[in-house]
Design a protein around this motif. Structure first.
Motif, short mmCIF file in Angstrom:
data_model
loop_
_atom_site.label_atom_id
_atom_site.label_comp_id
_atom_site.label_asym_id
_atom_site.label_seq_id
_atom_site.Cartn_x
_atom_site.Cartn_y
_atom_site.Cartn_z
N HIS A 101 18.58 6.42 84.03
CA HIS A 101 19.27 5.50 84.94
C HIS A 101 20.08 6.42 85.93
O HIS A 101 20.10 6.21 87.17
CB HIS A 101 20.37 4.46 84.27
N VAL A 102 20.87 7.50 85.29
CA VAL A 102 21.47 8.38 86.30
C VAL A 102 21.13 9.89 85.80
O VAL A 102 21.70 10.49 85.24
CB VAL A 102 23.00 8.25 86.02
N PRO A 103 20.18 10.45 86.55
CA PRO A 103 19.66 11.49 86.16
C PRO A 103 20.86 12.72 86.41
O PRO A 103 20.65 13.71 85.52
CB PRO A 103 18.36 11.97 87.31
N GLU A 104 21.68 12.63 87.35
CA GLU A 104 22.54 13.83 87.44
C GLU A 104 23.58 13.97 86.41
O GLU A 104 24.54 14.82 86.34
CB GLU A 104 23.51 13.15 88.92
N LEU A 105 23.49 12.94 85.42
CA LEU A 105 24.65 13.07 84.18
C LEU A 105 23.95 14.07 83.25
O LEU A 105 24.81 14.45 82.54
CB LEU A 105 24.43 11.62 83.45
N VAL A 106 22.96 14.87 83.53
CA VAL A 106 22.73 15.81 82.87
C VAL A 106 23.58 17.18 83.09
O VAL A 106 23.55 18.11 82.46
CB VAL A 106 21.10 16.36 83.16
N ASN A 107 24.29 16.76 84.27
CA ASN A 107 25.40 18.02 84.77
C ASN A 107 26.78 17.75 84.18
O ASN A 107 27.67 18.58 84.14
CB ASN A 107 25.59 17.92 86.04
N VAL A 108 26.89 16.47 83.19
CA VAL A 108 28.21 16.12 83.09
C VAL A 108 28.20 16.29 81.30
O VAL A 108 27.41 15.97 80.64
CB VAL A 108 28.62 14.58 83.20
N PRO A 109 29.14 17.07 80.49
CA PRO A 109 29.19 16.81 79.38
C PRO A 109 28.78 15.68 78.56
O PRO A 109 29.47 14.71 78.81
CB PRO A 109 30.66 17.25 78.84
N ARG A 110 28.06 15.74 77.52
CA ARG A 110 27.45 14.54 76.90
C ARG A 110 27.22 13.39 77.64
O ARG A 110 27.22 12.18 77.11
CB ARG A 110 28.71 14.08 75.70
N ALA A 111 26.54 13.76 78.80
CA ALA A 111 25.95 13.00 79.56
C ALA A 111 27.17 11.53 80.11
O ALA A 111 26.69 10.43 80.43
CB ALA A 111 24.74 12.22 79.37
N GLY A 123 22.49 19.81 78.06
CA GLY A 123 21.41 19.91 77.04
C GLY A 123 19.95 19.44 77.28
O GLY A 123 19.91 19.32 78.25
N GLU A 124 19.21 19.64 76.35
CA GLU A 124 17.94 19.64 76.36
C GLU A 124 17.29 18.22 76.12
O GLU A 124 16.44 17.94 75.31
CB GLU A 124 17.07 20.64 75.74
N TRP A 125 18.10 17.26 76.72
CA TRP A 125 17.80 15.86 76.53
C TRP A 125 16.66 15.18 77.20
O TRP A 125 16.71 15.65 78.44
CB TRP A 125 19.06 14.91 76.43
N LEU A 126 16.26 14.24 76.64
CA LEU A 126 14.97 13.69 77.43
C LEU A 126 15.55 12.18 77.99
O LEU A 126 16.16 11.67 77.17
CB LEU A 126 13.84 13.20 76.33
N ALA A 127 15.10 12.01 79.12
CA ALA A 127 15.41 10.89 79.84
C ALA A 127 14.44 9.75 79.32
O ALA A 127 13.17 9.83 79.44
CB ALA A 127 15.40 11.05 81.42
N GLN A 128 14.99 8.70 79.00
CA GLN A 128 14.09 7.66 78.56
C GLN A 128 14.33 6.34 79.31
O GLN A 128 15.44 5.85 79.28
CB GLN A 128 13.96 7.52 77.14
N ASP A 129 13.35 5.45 79.60
CA ASP A 129 13.40 4.23 80.09
C ASP A 129 13.95 3.21 79.26
O ASP A 129 12.99 2.38 78.77
CB ASP A 129 12.32 3.69 81.14
N ILE A 130 15.24 3.00 78.67
CA ILE A 130 15.49 2.06 78.00
C ILE A 130 16.40 1.05 78.57
O ILE A 130 17.37 1.41 79.33
CB ILE A 130 16.15 2.64 76.80
#
Length: 324
Positions: free
Chosen positions: A125-135, A78-85
């Motif tokens: 926290h885990v940028p590679e989660l962009v490759n997993v469905p629904r992070a 997905g085109e989701w934004l990584a945010q420092d939360i």
């Protein structure tokens, strides 16, 4: 943030003779059990999963001894934004992550919540989660429900956790403060679906999906009960809908609770707390599952949040003041 490398998947296997004569998608699901049927089907349609070098359709029959070859890239989901939360992580290894979710944090982006969600925080926290469905999110908690959630960090972990959830072998136990005095525990077996007219609400409905909750009494007060609820299924708003259905809605639930129940002659402090409790009084207290890589049974417990503890304290004081 640097671009994420796509995960390259390269697998090959011979079709066992006992699987010969079955559909390609059925055989692939048994030969490559780490991936879901729908994902394998998609790879077949895209020509990523071939039979003896040939591209077939998911429904085509394959024979024993044929060679299945899979070459695929796990695409960004997905085109989701990584945010420092900030995240309260209670356990993490290379396969899974278990976190304690605070009240007010939406789990997944949706209309009205495009960012600032748990998913955005996980991608940071885990940028590679962009490759997993629904992070890697395999089950959800409502925005204002607190407590434990597990997240898969790899595609294989995600597949295995989803299988456990479907097999009902993941143990999820919640604690809630409900309106009304429950005399004994019980089981609620009532299907849940969308409300007939209010589409934002769920309801017990004849055409709904099967839903089973087991509840027991932890502590009784004059007009409320501290309960523990174990989920067998994981329907949207399940505990909130089920407890309201049997006449014991959750304190603070803005959707399902209905009118307030104030103990007679209660202190002004308790009255105010019950009226202004900012969320449904629901906390995911225990989580237990088989580790997707090692198979080891693992268990976590989350302490009750401060607002929940304070309400219990006031309810105890109220009950004790009227005893005898």
């Amino acid at each position: 943030m640097s671009p994420i490398e796509k995960q390259l998947i390269q697998l090959s296997a011979e079709v066992p003779s006992e699987l010969g004569g079955q559909r390609l998608d059925q055989v692939a699901a048994q030969v490559f059990p780490d991936y879901s049927r729908s994902r394998l089907s998609s790879w077949i349609k895209d020509g990523r999963l071939t039979v003896d070098g040939a591209v077939l359709r998911p429904r085509d029959i394959v024979h024993g001894g044929s060679r299945l070859s899979l070459e695929a890239e796990q695409e960004a989901q997905g085109e989701w934004l990584a945010q420092d939360i900030e995240l309260n992580i209670v356990y993490e290894d290379e396969h899974i992550l278990v976190l304690d979710k605070p009240a007010g944090l939406v789990v997944h982006p949706a209309a009205g919540h495009q960012d600032g969600t748990l998913l955005n925080a996980l991608l940071h926290h885990v940028p590679e989660l962009v490759n997993v469905p629904r992070a890697g999110i395999v089950h959800r908690l409502d925005k204002d429900t607190t407590g434990l959630m597990v997240v898969a960090k790899t595609l294989i972990a995600q597949t295995r956790l989803v299988e456990q959830l479907q097999a009902r072998s993941v143990s999820r136990i919640y604690e809630a403060i409900v309106i009304g005095v429950i005399t004994a525990g019980g089981t609620i077996d009532a299907p849940i679906g969308r409300h007939g007219t209010q589409r934002q609400k769920m309801a017990v409905t004849e055409g709904g999906k099967p839903a089973v909750s087991h509840y027991r009494v932890l502590e009784r007060f004059r007009s409320h009960t501290h309960t523990r609820v174990k989920l067998e299924t994981g329907r949207t708003h399940q505990i909130r809908v089920h407890m309201a259905h049997v006449g014991y809605p959750l304190v603070g639930d803005p959707v399902y609770a209905g009118r307030f129940r104030i103990p007679p002659a209660a202190s002004q402090t308790l009255v105010q707390e019950l009226k202004s409790f900012p969320r449904q009084a629901l906390h995911a207290r225990f989580l237990e599952l088989d580790h997707p890589a090692t198979g080891q049974r693992m268990k976590w417990e989350s302490p009750l949040p401060d607002d929940f503890v304070w309400l219990l304290t006031l309810l105890r004081q109220d009950r004790d003041a009227f005893v005898g």
